[in-house]
Design an enzyme around this catalytic site. Structure first.
Site, PDB file in Angstrom:
ATOM      1  N   GLU A 254       0.858  -1.202   0.000  1.00 24.96           N
ATOM      2  CA  GLU A 254       0.000   0.000   0.000  1.00 24.96           C
ATOM      3  C   GLU A 254       0.884   1.239   0.000  1.00 24.96           C
ATOM      4  OE1 GLU A 254      -2.113  -0.306   3.687  1.00 24.96           O
ATOM      5  OE2 GLU A 254      -3.078  -2.178   3.137  1.00 24.96           O
ATOM      6  N   LYS A 256       2.410   4.545   1.383  1.00 20.31           N
ATOM      7  CA  LYS A 256       2.557   5.077   2.753  1.00 20.31           C
ATOM      8  C   LYS A 256       2.397   6.588   2.677  1.00 20.31           C
ATOM      9  CE  LYS A 256       5.576   4.915   6.836  1.00 20.31           C
ATOM     10  NZ  LYS A 256       5.232   6.212   7.389  1.00 20.31           N
ATOM     11  N   ARG A 261      -1.937   9.944  11.611  1.00 17.43           N
ATOM     12  CA  ARG A 261      -2.755   8.757  11.845  1.00 17.43           C
ATOM     13  C   ARG A 261      -4.058   9.171  12.501  1.00 17.43           C
ATOM     14  NH1 ARG A 261      -0.535   3.465  12.840  1.00 17.43           N
ATOM     15  NH2 ARG A 261      -2.272   1.990  12.697  1.00 17.43           N
ATOM     16  N   ARG A 276      -2.901   9.647  16.815  1.00 21.36           N
ATOM     17  CA  ARG A 276      -1.979   8.545  17.089  1.00 21.36           C
ATOM     18  C   ARG A 276      -1.714   8.376  18.586  1.00 21.36           C
ATOM     19  NH1 ARG A 276       3.643   6.914  14.532  1.00 21.36           N
ATOM     20  NH2 ARG A 276       4.518   6.076  16.416  1.00 21.36           N
ATOM     21  N   GLU A 306      -5.015   7.383   7.487  1.00 22.27           N
ATOM     22  CA  GLU A 306      -4.057   8.486   7.535  1.00 22.27           C
ATOM     23  C   GLU A 306      -4.724   9.721   6.937  1.00 22.27           C
ATOM     24  OE1 GLU A 306      -1.094   7.961   8.911  1.00 22.27           O
ATOM     25  OE2 GLU A 306       0.351   9.346   8.037  1.00 22.27           O
ATOM     26  N   PHE A 346      -7.072   2.466   5.689  1.00 26.18           N
ATOM     27  CA  PHE A 346      -6.365   1.227   5.355  1.00 26.18           C
ATOM     28  C   PHE A 346      -6.706   0.054   6.266  1.00 26.18           C
ATOM     29  CE2 PHE A 346      -3.286   4.156   7.400  1.00 26.18           C
ATOM     30  CZ  PHE A 346      -3.115   3.504   8.607  1.00 26.18           C
ATOM     31  N   ARG A 425       4.619  -3.313  17.252  1.00 26.69           N
ATOM     32  CA  ARG A 425       5.475  -2.959  16.127  1.00 26.69           C
ATOM     33  C   ARG A 425       6.180  -4.257  15.734  1.00 26.69           C
ATOM     34  NH1 ARG A 425       7.518   1.990  14.573  1.00 26.69           N
ATOM     35  NH2 ARG A 425       6.996   3.203  16.412  1.00 26.69           N
TER      36      ARG A 425
HETATM   37  N1  LIG Z   1      -1.162   2.427   4.205  1.00 29.16           N
HETATM   38  C1  LIG Z   1      -0.719   2.645   5.434  1.00 29.16           C
HETATM   39  N2  LIG Z   1      -0.779   1.653   6.362  1.00 29.16           N
HETATM   40  C2  LIG Z   1      -0.317   1.850   7.610  1.00 29.16           C
HETATM   41  N3  LIG Z   1       0.236   2.997   8.041  1.00 29.16           N
HETATM   42  C3  LIG Z   1       0.327   4.019   7.171  1.00 29.16           C
HETATM   43  C4  LIG Z   1      -0.149   3.886   5.835  1.00 29.16           C
HETATM   44  N4  LIG Z   1       0.074   5.069   5.210  1.00 29.16           N
HETATM   45  C5  LIG Z   1       0.655   5.874   6.098  1.00 29.16           C
HETATM   46  N5  LIG Z   1       0.823   5.271   7.287  1.00 29.16           N
HETATM   47  C6  LIG Z   1       1.465   5.897   8.477  1.00 29.16           C
HETATM   48  O1  LIG Z   1       2.726   5.295   8.669  1.00 29.16           O
HETATM   49  C7  LIG Z   1       2.912   4.965  10.023  1.00 29.16           C
HETATM   50  C8  LIG Z   1       3.653   3.669  10.076  1.00 29.16           C
HETATM   51  O2  LIG Z   1       4.953   3.896  10.373  1.00 29.16           O
HETATM   52  P1  LIG Z   1       5.407   3.754  11.877  1.00 29.16           P
HETATM   53  O3  LIG Z   1       4.435   2.915  12.577  1.00 29.16           O
HETATM   54  O4  LIG Z   1       6.786   3.281  11.921  1.00 29.16           O
HETATM   55  O5  LIG Z   1       5.224   5.211  12.403  1.00 29.16           O
HETATM   56  P2  LIG Z   1       6.362   6.262  12.710  1.00 29.16           P
HETATM   57  O6  LIG Z   1       7.197   5.789  13.833  1.00 29.16           O
HETATM   58  O7  LIG Z   1       5.649   7.538  12.836  1.00 29.16           O
HETATM   59  O8  LIG Z   1       7.247   6.202  11.472  1.00 29.16           O
HETATM   60  P3  LIG Z   1       7.353   7.286  10.400  1.00 29.16           P
HETATM   61  O9  LIG Z   1       8.099   8.404  11.039  1.00 29.16           O
HETATM   62  O10 LIG Z   1       8.140   6.555   9.359  1.00 29.16           O
HETATM   63  O11 LIG Z   1       5.962   7.615   9.997  1.00 29.16           O
HETATM   64  C9  LIG Z   1       1.530   4.790  10.575  1.00 29.16           C
HETATM   65  O12 LIG Z   1       1.501   5.121  11.941  1.00 29.16           O
HETATM   66  C10 LIG Z   1       0.683   5.704   9.750  1.00 29.16           C
HETATM   67  O13 LIG Z   1       0.591   6.959  10.383  1.00 29.16           O
END
Ligand SMILES: Nc1ncnc2c1ncn2[C@@H]1O[C@H](COP(=O)(O)OP(=O)(O)OP(=O)(O)O)[C@@H](O)[C@H]1O
Length: 568
Positions: A254, A256, A261, A276, A306, A346, A425
């Site tokens: 998918e 990103k 969030r 979040r 998101e 998502f 995670r």
């Molecule tokens: N299709 C998707 N599925 C899941 N998460 C997504 C998607 N598109 C965007 N996201 C975002 O990406 C985040 C997933 O990365 P992670 O859980 O590592 O968060 P993070 O620590 O904030 O990392 P980053 O700084 O890379 O966003 C999710 O919390 C969400 O906010």
């Protein structure tokens, strides 16, 4: 009713032990002894929470309020209290000393113990609650009066833990993991049942009370509830994503999105939005509420997605823009018009009374698609994130390039058979994005600026988190990369979090604010308690969508340091 004195004794005992097993046993003793009605409160208290994290309720007691209450209760000046804190380095020890002194001058300590009705856990909670709910004219006085009452009624040891609890930092190293194990031990229930009950309720207080009342049966009957947010499932970066996809055989790919969030709870016409950090952000985002009402065709549902800020052409704007919307409390409508939002869904965790988190992703996906309707002209405001299930690495690379070209962050690579694991995670959600090593670190200290920036905080001591000891450990100081506007914003955010007075323009900050920091290199250093120092740290952005405990850990710093050595 259980006395707070008993709670304080357990805290004191835990503070003296370093073994996790012994700590767990002590917490289990506490949970066994507390009445079932008070169990949710005691369970939260022992984790340094007054209100459950999901409730979004803020205690809102700052250090200055606490110092005023201690001063009123003891007759000691605020200046003397601040200077005592500089010596002890801790509000709890300070409160203990102040109360000891007070009792010495007041009555004999044993007669105090006899005369004073014991504080119960419920009473302490009620006083905190009343203080937190006070607003408007006279609210400061009311808050102080309630805290003062607690200090007047407490023994020195109780005062130590009341004052730490007021700042939501008991400093006894008890987190969710310990409490989960303690519930299993105290009520002889399997740890995996406790874990699952916690995933669906997001509240160990509820879990503990259920386990005490009716054991396994009660735990199994707990479920997801609308308007009680569940923790977000998180992703990790993979050192070798191709190998992971091969291992999965087929992966769900998918885009990103780089936004914020959002967890959406819908029940009939009522829509609640959580960030979040699980804060209720509904009032800041009326346009998003409208979009959900119009396009989500379900009687009740919990959705994951998101929110992305877009420009007039539908192109994503910088991450900071969407956070501005989430933070916005006033002039909401006006601001909403300025920064339109697009919602990309998502996942789905709950639909029409049924919990879906134990279903595989492919099944949840079908449920999600079945309840989101968007016509062509509305596809700009809401969509279900497109998903391709494939094991073809070239196709994954192609989708990744397309995502980057469309202005997004990269792609998510998910295991199609995985369940939704709240708060986890792991390898079931991986992210693929261009590599720029940054760290999310917590501000623990600060310094006023110089010259033109003398009335702004100009430099920030930043720390990583150690989940084992639940402490923040400093890794450096950041003063570059910030615009005047960002300095102003941070000064506002941090000025309510100062701790223990100022010495030579330098002061401690309660660990609440997370910054994303770029750096040249990590070095070993005796200067900081982490044992590491960042070379040339540079501010990238404020991560106010992240809680301090979600900052990068000391273990990650160690790993990045190790990788650097390998590159040499
Ligand atoms: N299709 C998707 N599925 C899941 N998460 C997504 C998607 N598109 C965007 N996201 C975002 O990406 C985040 C997933 O990365 P992670 O859980 O590592 O968060 P993070 O620590 O904030 O990392 P980053 O700084 O890379 O966003 C999710 O919390 C969400 O906010």
């Amino acid at each position: 009713m259980t006395s707070f004195r008993e709670f304080a004794e357990i805290c004191q005992a835990i503070e003296k032990i370093s073994s996790t097993i012994e700590t767990t046993n002590k917490v289990a003793d506490l949970l066994k002894n507390v009445d079932v009605e008070e169990l949710p409160l005691a369970t939260h208290f022992i984790m340094s929470e007054v209100f459950p994290a999901w409730s979004g309720k803020q205690l809102g007691i700052g250090t200055s309020l606490l110092y005023s209450s201690l001063s009123k209760a003891s007759g000691m000046s605020i200046r003397s209290i601040e200077s005592l804190i500089r010596t002890t380095g801790d509000i709890g020890e300070t409160a203990l000393l102040i109360l000891k002194e007070k009792r010495k001058n007041q009555v004999t300590f044993s007669s105090f113990l006899e005369e004073q009705p014991e504080l119960s856990i419920t009473e302490v909670y009620q006083r905190f609650k009343t203080a937190s709910e006070a607003s408007g004219k006279g609210s400061q006085e009311l808050k102080i009066k309630n805290l003062q009452f607690l200090f007047n009624s407490s023994t020195p040891r109780e005062a130590k833990y009341i004052s730490r609890l007021a700042l939501e930092e008991l400093r006894i190293g008890v987190g969710e993991g310990v409490v989960r194990d303690a519930i299993a031990r105290a009520f002889s229930v399997p740890a995996d049942k406790v874990e699952h009950a916690f995933m669906v309720t997001n509240d160990l207080g509820i879990v503990a009370a259920a386990a005490k009342k009716d054991g396994i049966e009660a735990l199994e009957s707990l479920g997801i509830e609308i308007n009680r947010p569940i923790k977000m499932m998180l992703s990790q970066i993979s050192p070798d994503i191709d190998a992971d996809i091969r291992e999965m055989k087929e992966a769900a790919i998918e885009w990103k999105f780089d936004g914020a969030r959002v967890q959406i709870h819908k029940s009939g016409n009522s829509v609640t939005l959580f960030s979040r950090k699980l804060e209720n952000v509904t009032n800041s985002l009326p346009d998003l509420v409208g979009i959900v009402r119009k396009h989500v065709k379900a009687e009740s549902a919990i959705l994951d997605g998101e929110a992305v800020a877009v420009d007039e052409n539908g192109k994503p704007r910088a991450f900071q823009e969407i956070l501005k919307r989430f933070r916005r409390k006033y002039d909401v409508e006006e601001k909403a018009l300025g920064i339109p939002i697009q919602l990309n869904l998502f996942d789905i965790m709950y639909l029409n009374g049924k919990t879906l988190i134990d279903l595989p992703l492919v099944e949840r996906r079908k449920a999600l698609e079945s309840c989101v309707e968007s016509s062509v002209e509305d596809s700009k405001s809401i969509s279900v994130d497109e998903q391709v299930i494939t094991g073809d690495l070239e196709l994954v690379e192609k989708i990744y390039r397309e995502a980057l070209n469309a202005g997004h962050e990269g792609v998510m690579v998910k295991n199609p058979n995985s369940t939704y694991s709240p708060g986890k995670r792991g390898k079931n959600w991986l992210k693929k994005k261009p590599l720029m090593e940054t760290l999310d670190l917590v501000v623990v200290g600060a310094e006023w600026g110089y010259g033109r920036r003398a009335n702004l905080i100009g430099s920030y001591s930043v720390a990583c988190y150690d989940p084992e000891t639940m402490r923040f450990m400093q890794v450096g100081k950041v003063g570059t990369g910030l615009t005047d506007e960002q300095l102003k914003e941070l000064t506002e955010m941090l000025s309510g979090l100062m701790e223990g007075g100022e010495a030579g323009g330098v002061f401690a900050i309660r660990p609440k604010v997370v910054l994303e920091i770029a750096f040249e290199e990590i070095q070993k250093s005796p200067n900081y308690d982490s044992g590491f120092a960042l070379r040339f740290p540079r501010f990238i952005r404020i991560r106010d969508d992240k809680a301090p405990e979600e900052a990068d850990t000391i273990q990650r710093i160690g790993r990045v340091y190790g990788q650097q050595l390998k590159r040499l």
